[in-house]
Design a protein around this motif. Structure first.
Motif, PDB file in Angstrom:
ATOM      1  N   GLY A 157      24.183  97.815  33.980  1.00  9.97           N
ATOM      2  CA  GLY A 157      23.804  96.461  33.587  1.00  9.97           C
ATOM      3  C   GLY A 157      22.954  96.469  32.344  1.00  9.97           C
ATOM      4  O   GLY A 157      22.702  97.515  31.749  1.00  9.97           O
ATOM      5  N   GLU A 171      19.132  91.457  35.295  1.00  8.59           N
ATOM      6  CA  GLU A 171      20.279  91.467  36.233  1.00  8.59           C
ATOM      7  C   GLU A 171      20.986  92.816  36.119  1.00  8.59           C
ATOM      8  O   GLU A 171      20.874  93.491  35.098  1.00  8.59           O
ATOM      9  CB  GLU A 171      21.299  90.411  35.826  1.00  8.59           C
ATOM     10  N   THR A 173      24.830  95.018  37.637  1.00 10.94           N
ATOM     11  CA  THR A 173      26.076  94.964  38.414  1.00 10.94           C
ATOM     12  C   THR A 173      26.248  96.274  39.170  1.00 10.94           C
ATOM     13  O   THR A 173      26.083  97.352  38.585  1.00 10.94           O
ATOM     14  CB  THR A 173      27.306  94.791  37.485  1.00 10.94           C
ATOM     15  N   ALA A 175      29.204  98.213  41.349  1.00 13.16           N
ATOM     16  CA  ALA A 175      30.637  98.140  41.688  1.00 13.16           C
ATOM     17  C   ALA A 175      30.965  99.234  42.694  1.00 13.16           C
ATOM     18  O   ALA A 175      30.540 100.387  42.527  1.00 13.16           O
ATOM     19  CB  ALA A 175      31.487  98.299  40.431  1.00 13.16           C
ATOM     20  N   ASN A 206      24.517  91.867  41.363  1.00  7.38           N
ATOM     21  CA  ASN A 206      25.805  91.313  41.785  1.00  7.38           C
ATOM     22  C   ASN A 206      26.709  92.481  42.138  1.00  7.38           C
ATOM     23  O   ASN A 206      26.836  93.427  41.355  1.00  7.38           O
ATOM     24  CB  ASN A 206      26.415  90.481  40.647  1.00  7.38           C
ATOM     25  N   ILE A 208      30.413  93.920  42.910  1.00  6.58           N
ATOM     26  CA  ILE A 208      31.839  93.636  42.718  1.00  6.58           C
ATOM     27  C   ILE A 208      32.626  94.920  43.023  1.00  6.58           C
ATOM     28  O   ILE A 208      32.032  95.918  43.439  1.00  6.58           O
ATOM     29  CB  ILE A 208      32.130  93.157  41.261  1.00  6.58           C
ATOM     30  N   ILE A 214      32.933  98.215  34.792  1.00 10.30           N
ATOM     31  CA  ILE A 214      31.503  98.337  34.465  1.00 10.30           C
ATOM     32  C   ILE A 214      31.193  99.708  33.866  1.00 10.30           C
ATOM     33  O   ILE A 214      30.302  99.837  33.030  1.00 10.30           O
ATOM     34  CB  ILE A 214      30.560  98.001  35.651  1.00 10.30           C
ATOM     35  N   THR A 267      35.253  91.120  33.737  1.00  9.38           N
ATOM     36  CA  THR A 267      34.030  91.904  33.966  1.00  9.38           C
ATOM     37  C   THR A 267      33.217  92.008  32.669  1.00  9.38           C
ATOM     38  O   THR A 267      31.987  91.907  32.678  1.00  9.38           O
ATOM     39  CB  THR A 267      34.394  93.323  34.471  1.00  9.38           C
ATOM     40  N   GLN A 270      31.659  88.420  32.112  1.00  9.43           N
ATOM     41  CA  GLN A 270      30.902  87.747  33.165  1.00  9.43           C
ATOM     42  C   GLN A 270      29.784  88.582  33.771  1.00  9.43           C
ATOM     43  O   GLN A 270      28.859  88.042  34.373  1.00  9.43           O
ATOM     44  CB  GLN A 270      31.859  87.311  34.287  1.00  9.43           C
ATOM     45  N   GLU A 271      29.881  89.886  33.639  1.00  3.73           N
ATOM     46  CA  GLU A 271      28.914  90.735  34.343  1.00  3.73           C
ATOM     47  C   GLU A 271      27.801  91.226  33.427  1.00  3.73           C
ATOM     48  O   GLU A 271      28.010  91.425  32.233  1.00  3.73           O
ATOM     49  CB  GLU A 271      29.638  91.945  34.956  1.00  3.73           C
ATOM     50  N   SER A 272      26.646  91.483  34.030  1.00  5.20           N
ATOM     51  CA  SER A 272      25.534  92.068  33.277  1.00  5.20           C
ATOM     52  C   SER A 272      25.976  93.375  32.609  1.00  5.20           C
ATOM     53  O   SER A 272      25.550  93.694  31.499  1.00  5.20           O
ATOM     54  CB  SER A 272      24.361  92.334  34.233  1.00  5.20           C
TER      55      SER A 272
END
Ligand code: NAD
Ligand code: 13P
Length: 366
Positions: A157, A171, A173, A175, A206, A208, A214, A267, A270-272
């Motif tokens: 992230g 934040e 992420t 996975a 978050n 995922i 990621i 990804t 939308q993801e950190s």
């Protein structure tokens, strides 16, 4: 199977920060996790004062003063975090392994762990990099799975470690894909367990399942950050840095699509772990600092890293070489001109002022 025992393998700038996060959470959730978190330390001697010949071992300092004075100074660590210089002892009875070392050291560590990790163990890799070898380009989580026979996800992230360590909000992420032999809630690690393990009021998680997405974003943004550092060091300003990030994001997505078709394009947005990490690393990460120093002093990447980072690592320096070697094998270096330009600047002394023409998208009008 509760409570799970957690071991963090690594104790650098990010390794120690994540160990702090995890130990804070295991203390809060004794029904889910054993309270004590082991942290494997690649031990070293720390002089007692600047010119002193007397020294203490880093592990002893962490266990008595609860600070990692070398890699994360001035941050108090939870007392349930136990530093351990013995790799195999640190993972004894562990159910969850959190890998967090600079990626050039991973292969040796994994080699030493072989035959000592039970198959029910689950892992999360916080590393940013690839493994390039006989199997081509591999995600580090896949490498861990292949070598140790355990399920492994990733955490990545927009997370400059000193900010997370100071508990400034950010934040991240995580996975993770459930293994084929998933034993069910309560007996095996799932998304809920991972969220509880890593989520803090100052560190929002978050979870995922796009491990490839990621990991690719996390590894390659370090290469883009070097290019950002070059243009910053040359004094070219914000427009140039934004242009580098635009081109960089395009190449990151193309690399993912080409070599890891399972990753999801959303990804990155939308993801950190996606564009947010690109922005934060390009704003103030170690890769930028090293590249800026190269631009300002004319020194090479390795000397700059040594002068600036006190034993820490700018991972883009290694990743750009691995990416070059892989693209060269595939005869595709021309399709990733920014990644290739960074490699040529770092390893072949190509002048950094040539960057614009090296990445220019030529068309028939000019
Ligand atoms: P670091 O850059 O602080 O590296 C220092 C660590 O490497 C120390 O623990 C040192 O003992 C260890 N080390 C030195 N020689 C070693 C050897 N021969 N064998 C094993 N270990 C050795 O490390 P870090 O910042 O914790 O980075 C770990 C990973 O996390 C990297 O892949 C990095 O890209 C990623 N990451 C870092 C940050 C950050 O802000 N620091 C943030 C997110 C992700
Ligand atoms: P640097 O290694 O460039 O400091 O970047 C750290 C990072 O990965 C931030 O998310």
């Amino acid at each position: 199977r509760h409570p799970f025992k957690v071991t963090v393998i690594g104790s650098g700038n990010w390794g120690t920060t994540i160990a702090k996060v995890v130990a804070e959470n295991t203390k809060l959730h004794p029904h889910l996790f054993k309270e004590t978190v082991e942290m494997w330390v690649f031990d070293e001697k720390i002089p007692k004062s600047k010119d002193s010949e007397e020294y203490e071992m880093l592990t002893d300092i962490i266990n008595t003063r609860h600070q990692n004075v070398k890699y994360l100074p001035d941050i108090d660590l939870p007392h349930n975090l136990h530093a351990n210089p013995d790799l195999l002892d640190s993972i004894k009875d562990a159910d969850i392994l959190v890998f967090n070392v600079p990626h050039q050291f991973l292969a040796k560590i994994v080699e030493n762990l072989k035959g000592h990790v039970r198959p029910h163990v689950r892992a999360i890799s916080c590393l940013k990099g690839f493994e390039v070898g006989r199997k081509g380009v591999q995600l580090l989580s896949s490498y861990i799975t292949d070598e140790l026979g355990i399920q492994c996800g990733a955490l990545s992230g927009a997370n400059l470690a000193p900010e997370v360590a100071r508990e400034h909000w950010s934040e991240t992420t995580v996975a993770y894909q459930l293994p084929k032999d998933f034993r069910g809630e309560g007996y095996d690690v799932d998304h809920r367990i991972l969220k509880i393990l890593f989520h803090r009021p100052y560190f929002h998680v978050n979870v995922i399942d796009d491990v490839a997405g990621i990991s690719i974003a996390g590894a390659l943004k370090n290469v883009v950050a070097l290019a950002c550092g070059f243009v910053e060091g040359l004094g070219w300003g914000n427009n140039a840095a934004a242009a580098i990030q635009r081109v960089g994001l395009g190449e990151i997505i193309k690399f993912g699509r080409t070599f890891f078709p399972e990753c999801k394009v959303e990804t990155y947005y939308q993801e950190s772990a996606g564009v947010a990490d690109l922005i934060t690393t390009c704003s103030g990460g170690r890769n930028v600092k090293v590249a800026k120093h190269m631009a300002k002093t004319g020194k090479d990447a390795f000397e700059s890293e040594k002068e600036l980072l006190n034993g820490q690592s700018a991972q883009g320096v290694i990743t750009c070489k691995e990416v070059h070697e892989w693209l060269d094998t595939c005869e595709m270096t021309q399709e990733f001109p920014l990644f290739e330009a960074v490699y040529q600047i770092v390893y072949n002394n190509v002048p950094m002022k040539n960057l614009p023409e090296m990445i220019e998208e030529l068309d028939s009008f000019v």
